[in-house]
Design a protein around this motif. Structure first.
Motif, PDB file in Angstrom:
ATOM      1  N   THR A   3     -18.775  18.186 -36.186  1.00 52.68           N
ATOM      2  CA  THR A   3     -19.592  18.461 -36.873  1.00 52.68           C
ATOM      3  C   THR A   3     -20.652  17.231 -36.610  1.00 52.68           C
ATOM      4  OG1 THR A   3     -19.914  19.734 -39.284  1.00 52.68           O
ATOM      5  CG2 THR A   3     -21.424  18.683 -39.297  1.00 52.68           C
TER       6      THR A   3
ATOM      7  N   ARG B  32     -26.406  19.337 -40.076  1.00 54.58           N
ATOM      8  CA  ARG B  32     -26.307  18.254 -39.202  1.00 54.58           C
ATOM      9  C   ARG B  32     -27.012  16.925 -39.002  1.00 54.58           C
ATOM     10  NH1 ARG B  32     -26.414  23.614 -36.254  1.00 54.58           N
ATOM     11  NH2 ARG B  32     -28.387  23.195 -36.062  1.00 54.58           N
ATOM     12  N   GLU B  33     -27.419  17.174 -39.679  1.00 51.76           N
ATOM     13  CA  GLU B  33     -28.541  16.210 -39.759  1.00 51.76           C
ATOM     14  C   GLU B  33     -28.562  14.534 -41.064  1.00 51.76           C
ATOM     15  OE1 GLU B  33     -32.218  17.270 -42.055  1.00 51.76           O
ATOM     16  OE2 GLU B  33     -32.985  17.799 -39.943  1.00 51.76           O
TER      17      GLU B  33
ATOM     18  N   GLU C 118     -25.666  13.221 -39.171  1.00 54.56           N
ATOM     19  CA  GLU C 118     -25.898  12.015 -37.310  1.00 54.56           C
ATOM     20  C   GLU C 118     -26.184  11.083 -38.232  1.00 54.56           C
ATOM     21  OE1 GLU C 118     -30.206  13.255 -34.559  1.00 54.56           O
ATOM     22  OE2 GLU C 118     -29.208  14.496 -35.837  1.00 54.56           O
TER      23      GLU C 118
ATOM     24  N   THR D 120     -24.878  23.758 -41.291  1.00 56.16           N
ATOM     25  CA  THR D 120     -26.709  24.298 -40.838  1.00 56.16           C
ATOM     26  C   THR D 120     -27.400  23.822 -39.755  1.00 56.16           C
ATOM     27  OG1 THR D 120     -27.000  23.034 -42.900  1.00 56.16           O
ATOM     28  CG2 THR D 120     -26.124  26.085 -42.929  1.00 56.16           C
ATOM     29  N   VAL D 121     -28.836  23.170 -39.721  1.00 53.00           N
ATOM     30  CA  VAL D 121     -29.184  22.251 -39.601  1.00 53.00           C
ATOM     31  C   VAL D 121     -30.040  21.351 -40.685  1.00 53.00           C
ATOM     32  CG1 VAL D 121     -32.080  21.504 -38.618  1.00 53.00           C
ATOM     33  CG2 VAL D 121     -30.733  24.099 -38.546  1.00 53.00           C
TER      34      VAL D 121
ATOM     35  N   ARG E 111     -21.280  18.161 -29.857  1.00 50.58           N
ATOM     36  CA  ARG E 111     -22.375  19.732 -30.123  1.00 50.58           C
ATOM     37  C   ARG E 111     -22.256  20.168 -30.530  1.00 50.58           C
ATOM     38  NH1 ARG E 111     -25.218  16.791 -24.396  1.00 50.58           N
ATOM     39  NH2 ARG E 111     -25.498  14.394 -24.703  1.00 50.58           N
ATOM     40  N   ILE E 112     -21.119  21.083 -30.751  1.00 49.48           N
ATOM     41  CA  ILE E 112     -21.364  22.133 -31.137  1.00 49.48           C
ATOM     42  C   ILE E 112     -21.287  21.950 -32.440  1.00 49.48           C
ATOM     43  CG2 ILE E 112     -19.307  23.502 -32.722  1.00 49.48           C
ATOM     44  CD1 ILE E 112     -17.280  21.957 -30.619  1.00 49.48           C
ATOM     45  N   LYS E 113     -23.080  22.907 -32.660  1.00 52.64           N
ATOM     46  CA  LYS E 113     -23.823  23.440 -33.978  1.00 52.64           C
ATOM     47  C   LYS E 113     -23.445  24.617 -34.521  1.00 52.64           C
ATOM     48  CE  LYS E 113     -27.514  20.881 -30.842  1.00 52.64           C
ATOM     49  NZ  LYS E 113     -28.539  21.699 -30.740  1.00 52.64           N
ATOM     50  N   TYR E 114     -22.147  24.838 -34.906  1.00 51.06           N
ATOM     51  CA  TYR E 114     -22.031  26.327 -35.317  1.00 51.06           C
ATOM     52  C   TYR E 114     -21.267  26.382 -35.916  1.00 51.06           C
ATOM     53  CZ  TYR E 114     -23.244  28.178 -30.036  1.00 51.06           C
ATOM     54  OH  TYR E 114     -23.700  28.138 -28.867  1.00 51.06           O
TER      55      TYR E 114
ATOM     56  N   ASP F  85     -27.013  33.613 -30.746  1.00 44.77           N
ATOM     57  CA  ASP F  85     -26.918  31.724 -29.934  1.00 44.77           C
ATOM     58  C   ASP F  85     -26.678  32.440 -28.672  1.00 44.77           C
ATOM     59  OD1 ASP F  85     -27.928  31.280 -32.330  1.00 44.77           O
ATOM     60  OD2 ASP F  85     -26.119  29.910 -33.012  1.00 44.77           O
TER      61      ASP F  85
END
Length: 881
Positions: A757, A771-772, A775, A767-768, A761-764, A853
């Protein structure tokens, strides 16, 4: 509409660098591009893509693209703001692709996937035809207890790795001797030494495939980490002209370049290595079976050959045909078809009789081309035998580390002769490392220590010339370095602690063999070798510089070794007249020690003797320093790693010295950084800052404790309820499990999820909104973030989600179902199966999301391929909006 082509506009490294900011602005004070210092054009407007202001605010999009391509970075070097590019589509682009075009894109992706699967299975099938492949499959089946097909597939996977390995060797060989190989290959093709079609297949197409593989290798950091300063020919991308395959490439036009190159390499290697010899061997068997009763000699020959493998007989037939073809150029004035057929039949049927004659004819041909043979011999000696000897010596020096013996190693080499390639590769790596170290020393010591040797940077140096003195000196030097850096430290450690070696590795245990391979693969994926290289490389140069300058100052050699001397890298001309040499020696002595009017001849001789003694003492000190550093670097990280594994032995984890080495290196690095940091703050009197940092470390330690204890415990409880109890415990029994092992498994899974995470870059897997958060932690740093935000939005959010997943099914099973009047057996079944059902629902939702996706990604890729015409850099205000 400003459009810039999406493709890379820089071909090679011959593009112009950005103009230096030496030009002044125009007199009217207009805005200028900060790179080319030109004003805005009609079709080339100025942009302001970052937070910079003043004279460096504006830039042309084309200039910015050229500069980014040279830097391989997407951030401004001043304000560190990331540039943003938006795609530009054609004016007739629809909102979404029609169904036919979308299905076409899906079919193309599926076709490429099928092509990759076909390449892997084709290589596995071809390797199963080779006797070595069958032996490997039988060994896999015996060792791992798998089925015959799976064993053959594992052997084919090893064969795929061998193909990639040999392609890498060819790329490495082309870097230093690429120009020479080009000349030799062209000469061979021009003089007709081989068949024209075979020459094209073996030279032209293989060169193209090597260029394609080279472009993929330079993207790997470890490939370039072997050299301190990678040369331009090693890092420059090459133009792999796959279109030169002609009709084959046009026939497979649906495949992209990567898929086509993989298919071409697979068929290329498998055809010449397996299929062609196998077919020729079958043909020989068929011919011999037809003519078996015609002649006694043929019958005896067939009796000897029929017991061989078809591939081996095919190799013999290929050698016979090649030698017969070579003989035809010498013995025939013209290419007569009948004479050529006669010699082909002789080479095909009577290999043993014709071999001495063909060897003689070949030697005559070789004598006429003696220069090419000599160059090939020298290159084979330098790049083949020399690294192989060093690799074997390195292997012999490391026998105590792995606990093997000479007889065991000879047995392995006799069973697997291709294992000598590993020795060759190790020797080549040693040569590269020593070569880079010598270059580093040459930058520090301005006076060449070995003036009688020619280096590859000399003007008169020729790669194809045999410098016997240099080769013998290099062999002695590299052998001595291996003794100092490897053999003596291992012997010293063994004498101090006899139980230190051999190393304990997970791979030695057959029960966890596949798990250990996966663990080592994870170690490679997370970049442990790259991390070690990046840790060592910056420290080598300052340490070497400090050591040389300090020791030279102690021994009063600074003026001699580190001073500025003219013509210091010029090899003395041994053929010059004695008077000229005396003048040169006199002038050099004057430059070093002053005028001769102040010293006598006896003083000069005495100074030379003391100079030699001091240089010899410096070499002795260098030897001792290398020995001590190698011993400490070899023993200390492993000892720390073993202590770490011993401290966590209560969880039942077996010790592994490879992981222990990396853990020890990391602990040493952190201890060194922390010690330097604390010492610096104490010496400068910043005690208050140090105390605040100590409080920050305590806060991070508490957060880390929650991170590795509470959250993995909840995840482990979910694993028990969802997986372990439904699979292992019957309904009429009470569950019994090891909470420690479950915590360990859940901790590993949780940290793998955290790594995927936060650092990929895996986004699965999140959730959005989630991920923030990682980051923000990665960009800002955990030390700069407030404690309440970390507790509330990160730690508490994870704990709340896990508690909800645990509590809601519990309330349903223990409150709702008993109140509905179901029987006890039904309630017990629901209590056991509700969490597995919840896991199945989560997995189905995850698969559905992945599928959606995937289709969205394919639609976007196809849409970009069809309608994308370029991209445009966004201005800073647009990016803020």
């Amino acid at each position: 509409m400003d459009v810039f082509p999406a493709e890379n506009q820089v071909d090679g490294y011959d593009q112009a660098l950005p103009a230096e900011e030496t030009d002044k602005d125009d007199d009217d004070g207009g805005d200028l591009c900060r790179i080319c210092r030109s004003p805005e054009g009609l079709n080339n407007p100025l942009r302001y893509p970052c937070a910079c202001r003043g004279s460096i605010k504006y830039v042309h999009q084309e200039c910015l693209r050229l500069w980014l391509n040279r830097r391989s970075d997407k951030q401004c070097e001043v304000c560190r703001h990331s540039y943003s590019f938006v795609p530009v589509y054609s004016e007739n682009a629809p909102a979404r692709l029609p169904c036919r075009e979308f299905l076409r894109g899906v079919s193309l992706r599926a076709l490429r996937f099928v092509a990759w699967a076909f390449a892997i299975l084709f290589n596995a099938y071809c390797f199963s035809l080779h006797p070595w492949g069958r032996e490997t499959a039988i060994e896999n089946q015996r060792r791992y207890g798998v089925s015959e097909k799976l064993a053959a597939f594992l052997a084919g996977s090893m064969y795929n790795g061998m193909i990639a390995y040999h392609m890498t060797l060819m790329v490495l060989l082309r870097i230093p001797v690429g120009h020479l190989l080009e000349i030799v290959g062209e000469n061979y093709i021009e003089h007709g030494v081989v068949v024209a079609g075979a020459a094209v297949a073996l030279w032209k197409y293989m060169r193209i495939l090597c260029d394609w593989w080279h472009n993929h290798l330079i993207r790997c950091r470890f490939f370039l980490a072997l050299m301190f300063e990678p040369r331009e020919e090693a890092v420059r991308p090459r133009n792999a002209k796959l279109d030169e395959f002609g009709a084959i490439r046009r026939f497979l036009f649906l495949l992209d370049d990567n898929t086509f190159a993989v298919l071409a390499i697979s068929f290329y290697v498998s055809f010449f290595f397996v299929l062609l010899p196998f077919s020729m061997g079958k043909l020989v068997f068929a011919v011999l079976s037809l003519f078996q009763r015609m002649d006694v000699s043929v019958q005896l020959l067939s009796g000897d050959l029929l017991g061989q493998e078809p591939v081996i007989v095919g190799y013999m037939a290929m050698i016979s045909l090649s030698l017969a073809y070579l003989a035809s150029f010498v013995t025939l004035s013209r290419d007569s078809i009948q004479a050529l057929a006669k010699r082909l039949s002789l080479g095909f049927l009577v290999v043993a009789v014709a071999l001495p004659y063909l060897l003689w004819i070949t030697s005559v041909k070789v004598w006429r081309n003696l220069s090419v043979v000599k160059d090939g011999f020298v290159l084979c000696l330098k790049f083949g035998v020399y690294p192989l000897v060093l690799g074997c010596w390195l292997d012999l020096s490391t026998f105590p580390i792995l606990g093997t013996t000479v007889s065991r190693r000879l047995e392995i080499i006799s069973e697997f002769p291709f294992a000598m390639i590993i020795h060759w590769l190790l020797g080549l790596i040693c040569l590269l490392l020593v070569f880079n170290s010598v270059e580093l020393i040459h930058k520090i010591i301005l006076k060449r220590p070995f003036w009688f040797l020619l280096y590859d940077s000399d003007f008169n140096y020729r790669l194809t010339k045999l410098y016997l003195g240099q080769i013998l000196f290099g062999l002695a030097l590299h052998g001595s370095l291996m003794v100092i850096l490897v053999h003596l430290p291992i012997m010293t450690i063994s004498l101090i602690s006899p139980s230190f070696f051999p190393l304990q590795l997970w791979i030695y245990d057959e029960r966890i063999l596949f798990g250990s391979m996966a663990a080592y693969k994870i170690l490679w994926i997370i970049g442990a070798p790259q991390w070690l290289v990046e840790l060592i490389k910056p420290a080598i140069e300052p340490i070497v510089v400090k050591w040389i300058t300090t020791v030279s100052s102690w021994l009063q050699l600074s003026e001699f070794l580190l001073g500025n001397h003219e013509d210091q890298n010029v090899r003395p001309l041994l053929q010059q007249d004695l008077e000229i040499r005396d003048l040169q020696v006199e002038s050099s002595l004057v430059g070093l020690y002053g005028s001769h009017s102040d010293t006598t001849f006896e003083d000069d001789i005495e100074d030379d003797r003391f100079m030699t003694l001091r240089i010899g003492l410096m070499c002795v000190l260098a030897t001792l320093s290398l020995f001590l550093m190698s011993t400490i670097s070899m023993a200390l990280p492993i000892l720390i790693g073993r202590a770490f594994f011993h401290s966590i032995s209560f969880i039942g984890l077996k010790q592994d010295d490879l992981y222990g080495f990396w853990i020890g290196c990391y602990i040493l690095r952190e201890v060194y950084i922390t010690t330097c940091f604390i010492t610096d703050h104490i010496m400068t009197g910043r005690i208050d800052v140090l105390l605040s940092l100590v409080l920050l470390w305590i806060r991070n330690a508490l957060l880390f404790t929650i991170w590795i204890s509470v959250i993995p415990s909840l995840i482990g409880l979910l694993i028990i309820l969802m997986i372990i109890i439904p699979l292992q415990v019957p309904l009429n029994q009470s569950p019994v499990y090891s909470s420690l092992q479950v915590w360990l498994i859940s901790s590993v899974l949780f940290h793998i999820w955290t790594y995927l995470t936060m650092f990929t870059r895996i986004k699965y897997f999140a959730t959005v909104a989630w991920r923030e958060k990682p980051e923000r932690i990665r960009n800002v740093g955990i030390n700069r973030l407030p404690s309440m935000w970390l507790l509330r939005d990160v730690v508490y959010s994870i704990i709340r989600t896990l508690l909800a997943t645990l509590v809601l099914p519990f309330l349903v099973t223990y409150s709702l179902f008993p109140s509905l009047g179901f029987s006890g057996a039904v309630n017990l079944a629901v209590q056991r199966l509700i969490w597995p059902v919840l896991l199945a629902i989560i997995i189905l939702g995850f698969v559905a999301k992945l599928t959606i996706d995937l289709f969205v990604y394919i639609h976007r890729v196809e849409y970009d391929d069809r309608y994308l015409v370029g991209d445009r850099v966004t201005d800073f205000t647009e990016d803020l909006e």
